[in-house]
Design a protein around this motif. Sequence first.
Motif, short mmCIF file in Angstrom:
data_model
loop_
_atom_site.label_atom_id
_atom_site.label_comp_id
_atom_site.label_asym_id
_atom_site.label_seq_id
_atom_site.Cartn_x
_atom_site.Cartn_y
_atom_site.Cartn_z
N ALA A 70 7.45 24.05 18.65
CA ALA A 70 8.86 23.73 18.43
C ALA A 70 9.22 22.39 19.05
CB ALA A 70 9.73 24.84 19.02
N PRO A 71 8.95 21.29 18.34
CA PRO A 71 9.35 20.01 18.91
C PRO A 71 10.87 19.91 18.96
CG PRO A 71 8.63 19.69 16.67
CD PRO A 71 8.34 21.13 17.03
N ALA A 72 11.37 19.22 19.98
CA ALA A 72 12.82 19.05 20.10
C ALA A 72 13.38 18.31 18.90
CB ALA A 72 13.14 18.30 21.39
N SER A 73 12.64 17.33 18.42
CA SER A 73 13.03 16.54 17.26
C SER A 73 11.75 15.99 16.66
CB SER A 73 13.96 15.41 17.68
OG SER A 73 14.08 14.48 16.63
N PRO A 74 11.60 16.00 15.33
CA PRO A 74 10.37 15.48 14.74
C PRO A 74 10.10 14.02 15.11
CG PRO A 74 11.64 16.67 13.11
CD PRO A 74 12.49 16.57 14.34
N GLU A 75 11.16 13.21 15.29
CA GLU A 75 10.95 11.82 15.65
C GLU A 75 10.47 11.68 17.09
OE1 GLU A 75 14.01 12.86 14.37
OE2 GLU A 75 13.56 12.28 12.32
N VAL A 76 10.94 12.56 17.96
CA VAL A 76 10.58 12.50 19.37
C VAL A 76 9.19 13.07 19.60
CG1 VAL A 76 11.25 13.32 21.67
CG2 VAL A 76 12.99 12.63 20.05
N ALA A 77 8.74 13.99 18.76
CA ALA A 77 7.48 14.69 18.98
C ALA A 77 6.27 13.76 18.88
CB ALA A 77 7.32 15.82 17.96
N ILE A 78 6.40 12.66 18.17
CA ILE A 78 5.27 11.74 18.02
C ILE A 78 4.98 11.07 19.34
CG2 ILE A 78 4.47 9.65 16.85
CD1 ILE A 78 6.26 10.48 14.49
N GLY A 79 3.79 11.31 19.86
CA GLY A 79 3.37 10.68 21.09
C GLY A 79 3.84 11.36 22.36
N SER A 80 4.65 12.39 22.26
CA SER A 80 5.15 13.03 23.48
C SER A 80 4.56 14.41 23.71
CB SER A 80 6.68 13.13 23.43
OG SER A 80 7.07 14.02 22.40
N GLY A 81 3.58 14.79 22.93
CA GLY A 81 2.98 16.11 23.10
C GLY A 81 3.75 17.19 22.38
N PHE A 82 3.31 18.42 22.58
CA PHE A 82 3.93 19.54 21.91
C PHE A 82 4.86 20.28 22.85
CE2 PHE A 82 0.01 18.95 19.50
CZ PHE A 82 0.53 18.89 18.23
#
Length: 122
Positions: free
Chosen positions: A60-72
Amino acid sequence: MAKVRHSLAWITLRENLRGILTILVVGACALAIGIPIARQSSPIVNVERLTGTVVNVLNAPASPEVAIGSGFRYLYGIRLDENDRLVFVYDDTASPRAIGSKVSIERQHRRNDTETYSLLRK
């Protein structure tokens, strides 16, 4: 002259109604955003340590844009041992916990009578 007065009154009324409706919509949006924030920012008055069993795991990423490069970020469904209640807890560990594993969680009781849960690290 009366027609001009009536049309001027109608234009003024229409412009004022648009402003009033705008204020009502913005106010409703502010309440919709502010109430959940206020519920989460209530001070913690009691903390309990509980154990439970993981029954499901969702990515459940907080936001699809934020999930890139910040882990799961994982959302765990945990069945509590004390009363068999199902609670949901977010965690952002490097690897998910296995379904069926025992975990320790912390229940935070807040002043506004809400409860939040956090997964404890081993």
